[in-house]
Design a protein around this motif. Structure first.
Motif, PDB file in Angstrom:
ATOM      1  N   LYS A 225       0.830  -1.212   0.000  1.00 15.37           N
ATOM      2  CA  LYS A 225       0.000   0.000   0.000  1.00 15.37           C
ATOM      3  C   LYS A 225       0.864   1.262   0.000  1.00 15.37           C
ATOM      4  O   LYS A 225       0.574   2.240  -0.706  1.00 15.37           O
ATOM      5  N   SER A 226       1.937   1.227   0.777  1.00 12.29           N
ATOM      6  CA  SER A 226       2.853   2.378   0.825  1.00 12.29           C
ATOM      7  C   SER A 226       3.547   2.573  -0.514  1.00 12.29           C
ATOM      8  O   SER A 226       3.703   3.710  -0.982  1.00 12.29           O
ATOM      9  N   ILE A 228       2.507   1.728  -3.504  1.00  9.17           N
ATOM     10  CA  ILE A 228       1.566   2.237  -4.517  1.00  9.17           C
ATOM     11  C   ILE A 228       1.464   3.753  -4.429  1.00  9.17           C
ATOM     12  O   ILE A 228       1.478   4.466  -5.444  1.00  9.17           O
ATOM     13  N   ILE A 229       1.393   4.259  -3.201  1.00 11.09           N
ATOM     14  CA  ILE A 229       1.324   5.715  -2.991  1.00 11.09           C
ATOM     15  C   ILE A 229       2.618   6.388  -3.439  1.00 11.09           C
ATOM     16  O   ILE A 229       2.606   7.395  -4.164  1.00 11.09           O
ATOM     17  N   LEU A 230       3.757   5.818  -3.023  1.00 12.36           N
ATOM     18  CA  LEU A 230       5.045   6.441  -3.297  1.00 12.36           C
ATOM     19  C   LEU A 230       5.434   6.357  -4.771  1.00 12.36           C
ATOM     20  O   LEU A 230       6.076   7.276  -5.301  1.00 12.36           O
ATOM     21  N   LYS A 232       3.572   6.675  -7.314  1.00 11.62           N
ATOM     22  CA  LYS A 232       2.899   7.752  -8.041  1.00 11.62           C
ATOM     23  C   LYS A 232       3.653   9.071  -7.899  1.00 11.62           C
ATOM     24  O   LYS A 232       3.635   9.908  -8.807  1.00 11.62           O
ATOM     25  N   ARG A 233       4.335   9.257  -6.783  1.00 10.45           N
ATOM     26  CA  ARG A 233       5.067  10.507  -6.521  1.00 10.45           C
ATOM     27  C   ARG A 233       6.515  10.432  -7.009  1.00 10.45           C
ATOM     28  O   ARG A 233       7.120  11.472  -7.314  1.00 10.45           O
ATOM     29  N   SER A 266       3.144  -1.135  -9.430  1.00 11.21           N
ATOM     30  CA  SER A 266       3.898  -0.285  -8.506  1.00 11.21           C
ATOM     31  C   SER A 266       5.022  -1.040  -7.812  1.00 11.21           C
ATOM     32  O   SER A 266       6.053  -0.466  -7.467  1.00 11.21           O
ATOM     33  N   GLU A 336       0.517   5.360   6.608  1.00 15.99           N
ATOM     34  CA  GLU A 336       0.831   6.796   6.550  1.00 15.99           C
ATOM     35  C   GLU A 336       2.245   7.080   7.056  1.00 15.99           C
ATOM     36  O   GLU A 336       3.008   7.822   6.421  1.00 15.99           O
ATOM     37  N   VAL A 339       4.934   5.762   4.626  1.00 14.53           N
ATOM     38  CA  VAL A 339       5.069   6.654   3.470  1.00 14.53           C
ATOM     39  C   VAL A 339       5.892   7.879   3.828  1.00 14.53           C
ATOM     40  O   VAL A 339       6.808   8.277   3.093  1.00 14.53           O
ATOM     41  N   GLU A 343       9.618   8.507   2.273  1.00 13.71           N
ATOM     42  CA  GLU A 343       9.738   9.700   1.425  1.00 13.71           C
ATOM     43  C   GLU A 343      10.839  10.640   1.924  1.00 13.71           C
ATOM     44  O   GLU A 343      11.543  11.268   1.127  1.00 13.71           O
TER      45      GLU A 343
END
Length: 386
Positions: A225-226, A228-230, A232-233, A266, A336, A339, A343
């Motif tokens: 899940k982390s 997938i978020i990262l 994208k960035r 991802s 959260e 991530v 980051e």
């Protein structure tokens, strides 16, 4: 010692775990004159047969018995327990060294019944049924039953319990009333530092890596899940999960779910990686969002190879990483926080190298395989002379 008549039997769930975490100890025991035998449960992965051949190739006696890590088939378990009893009663080892929860359970029970001269229990974490995040009547019952048997096992008259962290050390002393003199804290199974001699930050790639079996309790879902978020960035970074997908466990993540994630793109799923040290050396960040550990070898390997680390503030993990020095600690289950911390490291090469350098120094100072082997052999020799 050089008495060829002394026998040691290792009792473990899987051959692959024995090779990756205990083989150097067995080889040194053999070198010092012990006859070494290994009893292992049924194959955990398709590669397990190859590990069996590797063990036998070193001149160690290997015997596979009919039990698995889970309790899915009561008839197979009874058969495996009887097979193990028959084998150990015939072998008559001076020492039984039990590894992994099922190995400690079966090997410990049999050792008490046979009145084996010495018993060693290696607690590398309390296993699936003791993971705090699991809360159901089924697992509460299993905990209760396992604990009752463990109390019986721990009454062995010539015993050493090897734990890997302070929490388990306290737990066995206070809950099971094991004498402090019968508990030995050895942090992890050690690593071959020669594999990590050529660390170069200039060779590091933009890779965030997790090395783990595909289990829920290891935090694989949180890592995915982390990632997938990262992703994208930070499209120029790779997010990699390395671990055998055919591993059998009641806690495993199904291959269909993993394949769905793989298609999403991802995260790259590599499956089992044989020369994992090469991947550590290329990676820049290692993440292990585990729910509970003994003393995770992956974090020591990550440190030795100069990786910055993000892991959980839980038993085992928090002793392998120093917050703000070799990595970041996050709360269990918090995507959260994972991530945010990854980051921070993605955005700062200087911070990654600062953490990596500190981790390398600590790994070289504390976690050489030679030191771990020496401590285990000393335990054997002390028990055998009592």
């Amino acid at each position: 010692m050089s008495n060829n008549k002394k026998k040691i039997a290792f009792f473990v769930n899987h051959a692959n775990f024995f090779v990756s975490h205990r083989l150097p100890i067995a080889l040194e025991a053999k070198r010092q004159g012990y006859q070494v035998h290994i009893l292992a449960g049924q194959e955990a992965t398709k590669d397990d047969v190859n590990y069996e051949k590797e063990i036998e190739g070193y001149g160690l006696k290997f015997h596979r018995v009919n039990f698995r890590a889970s309790f899915s088939n009561i008839f197979a378990e009874v058969r495996g327990l009887l097979e193990s009893y028959k084998y150990l009663s015939k072998l008559k080892p001076d020492i039984v060294h039990c590894i992994s929860p099922k190995g400690c359970l079966y090997g410990g029970i049999i050792s008490r019944l046979l009145k084996t001269k010495a018993l060693v229990l290696s607690i590398s974490g309390m296993g699936y049924i003791f993971t705090k995040n699991i809360d159901s009547n089924k697992f509460n019952f299993m905990q209760s039953v396992y604990s009752r048997f463990l109390k019986f096992i721990l009454k062995h008259k010539n015993l050493t319990v090897i734990v890997q962290n302070k929490d388990d050390e306290t737990f066995f002393h206070e809950y099971f009333a094991v004498k402090k003199s019968d508990i030995s804290k050895i942090q992890g199974s050690g690593i071959n530092l020669k594999l990590y001699e050529n660390v170069s930050f200039s060779n590091k790639k933009k890779i965030v890596m997790m090395a783990s079996r595909p289990l829920h309790k290891k935090g694989v879902v949180e890592f995915i899940k982390s990632s997938i978020i990262l992703k994208k960035r930070h499209k120029d970074w790779r997010f990699i999960l390395a671990g055998g997908l055919d591993y059998e466990s009641p806690d495993r993540i199904s291959s269909s779910i993993i394949n769905e994630w793989n298609k999403e793109g991802s995260v790259e799923f590599l499956g089992h990686v044989k020369n994992i040290s090469d991947l550590y050396l290329k990676s820049s960040i290692v993440c292990l969002p585990s729910y509970r550990e003994g003393f995770p070898k992956t974090l020591i390997e990550a440190s030795a190879s100069g990786n910055a680390i993000v892991t959980t503030n839980t038993t085992g993990c928090r002793e392998a990483v120093e917050e703000g020095k070799s990595g970041f600690l996050v709360n269990v289950g918090s995507v959260e926080e994972i991530v945010i911390c990854i980051e921070k490291l993605i955005n700062s090469k200087a911070l990654r190298e600062e953490f990596g350098n500190y981790g390398m120094k600590e790994a070289r100072l504390k976690h050489s395989i030679d030191s771990i082997v020496e401590k285990n052999i000393k335990i054997y020799d002390n028990l055998i002379t009592k």
